[in-house]
Design a protein around this motif. Sequence first.
Motif, PDB file in Angstrom:
ATOM      1  N   GLY A   1       0.816  -1.212   0.000  1.00 13.90           N
ATOM      2  CA  GLY A   1       0.000   0.000   0.000  1.00 13.90           C
ATOM      3  C   GLY A   1       0.847   1.258   0.000  1.00 13.90           C
ATOM      4  N   GLN A   2       1.887   1.285   0.830  1.00 15.26           N
ATOM      5  CA  GLN A   2       2.767   2.453   0.878  1.00 15.26           C
ATOM      6  C   GLN A   2       3.510   2.634  -0.440  1.00 15.26           C
ATOM      7  OE1 GLN A   2       5.377   2.532   4.257  1.00 15.26           O
ATOM      8  NE2 GLN A   2       3.733   2.068   5.710  1.00 15.26           N
ATOM      9  N   TRP A   3       3.969   1.529  -1.021  1.00 15.45           N
ATOM     10  CA  TRP A   3       4.714   1.657  -2.271  1.00 15.45           C
ATOM     11  C   TRP A   3       3.821   2.088  -3.424  1.00 15.45           C
ATOM     12  CZ3 TRP A   3       9.430   2.737  -2.125  1.00 15.45           C
ATOM     13  CH2 TRP A   3      10.278   2.201  -1.151  1.00 15.45           C
ATOM     14  N   GLN A   4       2.551   1.746  -3.382  1.00  9.45           N
ATOM     15  CA  GLN A   4       1.623   2.226  -4.406  1.00  9.45           C
ATOM     16  C   GLN A   4       1.504   3.746  -4.358  1.00  9.45           C
ATOM     17  OE1 GLN A   4      -1.973   0.027  -3.670  1.00  9.45           O
ATOM     18  NE2 GLN A   4      -1.197  -1.852  -4.624  1.00  9.45           N
ATOM     19  N   ILE A   5       1.456   4.303  -3.147  1.00  8.44           N
ATOM     20  CA  ILE A   5       1.429   5.768  -2.986  1.00  8.44           C
ATOM     21  C   ILE A   5       2.717   6.379  -3.505  1.00  8.44           C
ATOM     22  CG2 ILE A   5       1.350   7.651  -1.306  1.00  8.44           C
ATOM     23  CD1 ILE A   5      -1.331   6.290  -1.725  1.00  8.44           C
ATOM     24  N   ARG A   6       3.866   5.796  -3.108  1.00 10.22           N
ATOM     25  CA  ARG A   6       5.153   6.319  -3.557  1.00 10.22           C
ATOM     26  C   ARG A   6       5.248   6.292  -5.090  1.00 10.22           C
ATOM     27  NH1 ARG A   6       4.917   7.481   0.959  1.00 10.22           N
ATOM     28  NH2 ARG A   6       6.239   6.879   2.714  1.00 10.22           N
ATOM     29  N   ALA A   7       4.759   5.225  -5.702  1.00 13.31           N
ATOM     30  CA  ALA A   7       4.845   5.092  -7.154  1.00 13.31           C
ATOM     31  C   ALA A   7       4.048   6.191  -7.850  1.00 13.31           C
ATOM     32  CB  ALA A   7       4.353   3.713  -7.588  1.00 13.31           C
TER      33      ALA A   7
ATOM     34  N   LEU B   1       2.334  25.750   6.171  1.00 11.31           N
ATOM     35  CA  LEU B   1       2.818  26.105   4.842  1.00 11.31           C
ATOM     36  C   LEU B   1       2.822  27.619   4.646  1.00 11.31           C
ATOM     37  CD1 LEU B   1       0.935  23.293   2.950  1.00 11.31           C
ATOM     38  CD2 LEU B   1       3.424  23.546   2.959  1.00 11.31           C
ATOM     39  N   ARG B   2       1.794  28.288   5.155  1.00 12.67           N
ATOM     40  CA  ARG B   2       1.737  29.759   5.048  1.00 12.67           C
ATOM     41  C   ARG B   2       2.867  30.411   5.834  1.00 12.67           C
ATOM     42  NH1 ARG B   2      -4.005  29.106   4.900  1.00 12.67           N
ATOM     43  NH2 ARG B   2      -4.099  29.114   7.185  1.00 12.67           N
ATOM     44  N   ARG B   3       3.178  29.867   7.000  1.00  7.76           N
ATOM     45  CA  ARG B   3       4.263  30.441   7.799  1.00  7.76           C
ATOM     46  C   ARG B   3       5.592  30.328   7.073  1.00  7.76           C
ATOM     47  NH1 ARG B   3       1.671  28.143  12.596  1.00  7.76           N
ATOM     48  NH2 ARG B   3       3.193  26.443  12.649  1.00  7.76           N
ATOM     49  N   MET B   4       5.798  29.223   6.370  1.00  7.04           N
ATOM     50  CA  MET B   4       7.028  29.083   5.580  1.00  7.04           C
ATOM     51  C   MET B   4       7.050  30.078   4.426  1.00  7.04           C
ATOM     52  SD  MET B   4       7.887  24.982   5.407  1.00  7.04           S
ATOM     53  CE  MET B   4       6.246  24.274   5.527  1.00  7.04           C
ATOM     54  N   GLU B   5       5.914  30.271   3.787  1.00  8.85           N
ATOM     55  CA  GLU B   5       5.834  31.257   2.698  1.00  8.85           C
ATOM     56  C   GLU B   5       6.205  32.641   3.203  1.00  8.85           C
ATOM     57  OE1 GLU B   5       2.555  29.887  -0.598  1.00  8.85           O
ATOM     58  OE2 GLU B   5       1.786  30.708   1.294  1.00  8.85           O
ATOM     59  N   ASP B   6       5.643  33.050   4.343  1.00  6.38           N
ATOM     60  CA  ASP B   6       5.891  34.387   4.885  1.00  6.38           C
ATOM     61  C   ASP B   6       7.347  34.549   5.322  1.00  6.38           C
ATOM     62  OD1 ASP B   6       3.241  34.966   4.469  1.00  6.38           O
ATOM     63  OD2 ASP B   6       2.621  34.615   6.542  1.00  6.38           O
ATOM     64  N   ALA B   7       7.888  33.509   5.969  1.00  3.30           N
ATOM     65  CA  ALA B   7       9.251  33.608   6.500  1.00  3.30           C
ATOM     66  C   ALA B   7      10.297  33.644   5.400  1.00  3.30           C
ATOM     67  CB  ALA B   7       9.530  32.440   7.440  1.00  3.30           C
ATOM     68  N   MET B   8      10.024  32.981   4.273  1.00  2.00           N
ATOM     69  CA  MET B   8      11.039  32.834   3.232  1.00  2.00           C
ATOM     70  C   MET B   8      10.683  33.523   1.925  1.00  2.00           C
ATOM     71  SD  MET B   8      12.208  28.887   3.871  1.00  2.00           S
ATOM     72  CE  MET B   8      13.483  29.083   2.629  1.00  2.00           C
ATOM     73  N   SER B   9       9.558  34.228   1.912  1.00  2.00           N
ATOM     74  CA  SER B   9       9.124  34.937   0.706  1.00  2.00           C
ATOM     75  C   SER B   9       9.072  34.000  -0.498  1.00  2.00           C
ATOM     76  CB  SER B   9      10.056  36.125   0.414  1.00  2.00           C
ATOM     77  OG  SER B   9      10.033  37.042   1.472  1.00  2.00           O
ATOM     78  N   ILE B  10       8.404  32.863  -0.303  1.00  2.00           N
ATOM     79  CA  ILE B  10       8.226  31.896  -1.374  1.00  2.00           C
ATOM     80  C   ILE B  10       6.729  31.705  -1.612  1.00  2.00           C
ATOM     81  CG2 ILE B  10      10.368  30.651  -0.888  1.00  2.00           C
ATOM     82  CD1 ILE B  10       8.666  28.536   0.562  1.00  2.00           C
ATOM     83  N   HIS B  11       6.425  30.956  -2.656  1.00  2.00           N
ATOM     84  CA  HIS B  11       5.023  30.622  -2.931  1.00  2.00           C
ATOM     85  C   HIS B  11       4.926  29.132  -3.233  1.00  2.00           C
ATOM     86  CE1 HIS B  11       0.939  30.699  -4.419  1.00  2.00           C
ATOM     87  NE2 HIS B  11       1.343  30.139  -5.549  1.00  2.00           N
ATOM     88  N   TRP B  12       4.037  28.447  -2.533  1.00  2.00           N
ATOM     89  CA  TRP B  12       3.837  27.031  -2.775  1.00  2.00           C
ATOM     90  C   TRP B  12       2.818  26.813  -3.900  1.00  2.00           C
ATOM     91  CZ3 TRP B  12       7.326  24.046  -0.881  1.00  2.00           C
ATOM     92  CH2 TRP B  12       7.874  24.249   0.388  1.00  2.00           C
ATOM     93  N   ASN B  13       3.197  26.029  -4.871  1.00  2.00           N
ATOM     94  CA  ASN B  13       2.234  25.488  -5.823  1.00  2.00           C
ATOM     95  C   ASN B  13       1.881  24.081  -5.354  1.00  2.00           C
ATOM     96  OD1 ASN B  13       1.923  27.539  -7.885  1.00  2.00           O
ATOM     97  ND2 ASN B  13       4.086  27.189  -8.339  1.00  2.00           N
ATOM     98  N   VAL B  14       0.601  23.835  -5.180  1.00  2.00           N
ATOM     99  CA  VAL B  14       0.136  22.569  -4.610  1.00  2.00           C
ATOM    100  C   VAL B  14      -0.378  21.669  -5.731  1.00  2.00           C
ATOM    101  CG1 VAL B  14      -1.397  21.484  -2.937  1.00  2.00           C
ATOM    102  CG2 VAL B  14      -0.493  23.787  -2.491  1.00  2.00           C
ATOM    103  N   HIS B  15       0.117  20.442  -5.760  1.00  2.00           N
ATOM    104  CA  HIS B  15      -0.288  19.463  -6.765  1.00  2.00           C
ATOM    105  C   HIS B  15      -0.939  18.275  -6.062  1.00  2.00           C
ATOM    106  CE1 HIS B  15       2.091  21.304 -10.114  1.00  2.00           C
ATOM    107  NE2 HIS B  15       2.716  21.819  -9.071  1.00  2.00           N
ATOM    108  N   ARG B  16      -2.008  17.774  -6.644  1.00  2.00           N
ATOM    109  CA  ARG B  16      -2.791  16.704  -6.027  1.00  2.00           C
ATOM    110  C   ARG B  16      -2.857  15.493  -6.961  1.00  2.00           C
ATOM    111  NH1 ARG B  16      -4.795  21.638  -4.717  1.00  2.00           N
ATOM    112  NH2 ARG B  16      -5.358  22.011  -2.524  1.00  2.00           N
ATOM    113  N   PRO B  17      -1.909  14.590  -6.869  1.00  2.00           N
ATOM    114  CA  PRO B  17      -1.971  13.372  -7.701  1.00  2.00           C
ATOM    115  C   PRO B  17      -3.203  12.534  -7.342  1.00  2.00           C
ATOM    116  CG  PRO B  17       0.227  13.669  -6.750  1.00  2.00           C
ATOM    117  CD  PRO B  17      -0.675  14.644  -6.072  1.00  2.00           C
ATOM    118  N   TRP B  18      -3.648  11.753  -8.282  1.00  2.00           N
ATOM    119  CA  TRP B  18      -4.787  10.855  -8.050  1.00  2.00           C
ATOM    120  C   TRP B  18      -4.246   9.522  -7.540  1.00  2.00           C
ATOM    121  CZ3 TRP B  18      -9.681  10.608  -7.137  1.00  2.00           C
ATOM    122  CH2 TRP B  18     -10.403   9.423  -7.352  1.00  2.00           C
ATOM    123  N   TYR B  19      -4.651   9.163  -6.312  1.00  2.00           N
ATOM    124  CA  TYR B  19      -4.173   7.928  -5.692  1.00  2.00           C
ATOM    125  C   TYR B  19      -5.210   6.810  -5.737  1.00  2.00           C
ATOM    126  CZ  TYR B  19      -0.364  10.790  -3.865  1.00  2.00           C
ATOM    127  OH  TYR B  19       0.734  11.601  -3.755  1.00  2.00           O
TER     128      TYR B  19
END
Length: 316
Positions: free
Chosen positions: A97-103, A267-285
Motif C-alpha cells: 500500500g505504501q509503495w503504491q502511494i510512492r509510485a 505552509l503559510r508560515r514558511m511562505e511568509d518567513a522565506m518569501s516563497i510561494h507554494w504550488n500545490v499538486h494533487r496526484p490521483w491515488y
Amino acid sequence: MGAQQACLAAGDLALSGIRLRCPRCATGIAALDCAACNFSIAIRDGIAHALSPESNAHHARFMEDYERIRESEGRGSESDDFYLGLPYRDTSGRNRGQWQIRARSYDYLVRHLLDGTPRGSRILDLGAGNGWMSYRLARAGYRPCAVDLITNDRDGLGAARHYQTCLAKRFPCFQAEISRLPFADEQFEAAVFNASFHYAEDYEASLREAMRCVKAGGMVIISDTPWYAREESGRQMLAERRAAFLQSHGTAADSIATLGYLTDERLRRMEDAMSIHWNVHRPWYGLRWAMRPLVAKLRGRREPSKFRLYVARKVG
C-alpha cells in the motif's frame, strides 16, 4: 575500506562534480577535509559520511530507534529484485500500500514537475532511504545525489549497492542532516524531500538549506509528507503513532521533536518567513484513497492524512 579504496572513492566523488562545504562550520572545502574546523568527510563503503560528531550524537537515539522499527516492520531484502522493482513492485509483499502511494507520487513528479528539467540535471534526493528514487532518476537520465541519516545495507544508503549492476555509474550517497547539508550553494536544479520533510526538527531551517543548494530558478519539492486540514488531527496522529510504536517496538520513537505533518497554516508560515510561494499538486491515488475522509467521518474517526506535492521556486 583501505587507503587505496578510500582514495578511489574520493576520486569518484570529485568526478561527480559536486562542490562541497563543511557541514560543521559552513566553510567551502576543495576536497574532503575542512582546514577551518578540522572536520573531515569520511568515505566508507561508497558513502560520504558528513555528520559531525555533535550531529551524530544528537541523532544517535533517533537512528537507533528508526532502524529497529523499520527492521521489525520487515523493511528491506537480500534480493536485488526487491530494490530494482521499487516503487512499482514490492516483492516482499509487506508494504504494498505504501509503495503504491510512492509510485504514483513519483510518476507525477517526473511527468509534471521535472518535465521541463533537462536530462543530465542534478537532483538532490533528501531522505533517500534505500536509494530507490535516486536509482529511478538516474535511469531517467538525471544526476541524482542521495542524502539520508541511515546507512545500513537493507533500508539505508548502503542498499544502493543493489542498483550498481543496472547503472553505468553509481550515484553519490551522503550521510548528512537535511538542515546541515555538505554542499556548496546553487548547484542542483531541484531538491526533493522524499517522504522525509516530516522528520525535520526545524522545517524552516531544512527548507532554507534545500533552497540554498538549488540554483536560481530551480525548485524545492516536498513529496509524501502527511497533510491535515486541522492541527488537532495531526497531533492526534502523532499520539496514536507514539502509542502504537511503544506497544509494538518498546519505544515511542520520539527522541527528537520532528515536524510530523503539514497543515495549511504551517505552509503559510514558511511562505511568509522565506518569501516563497507554494504550488500545490494533487496526484490521483485511486478511488479508495479518495474515499478515506468520508469513511473516517462516517465511522467517527479523525480525518486521515492526505498526500500532496508542494513546489517552491527559487527566485534569482
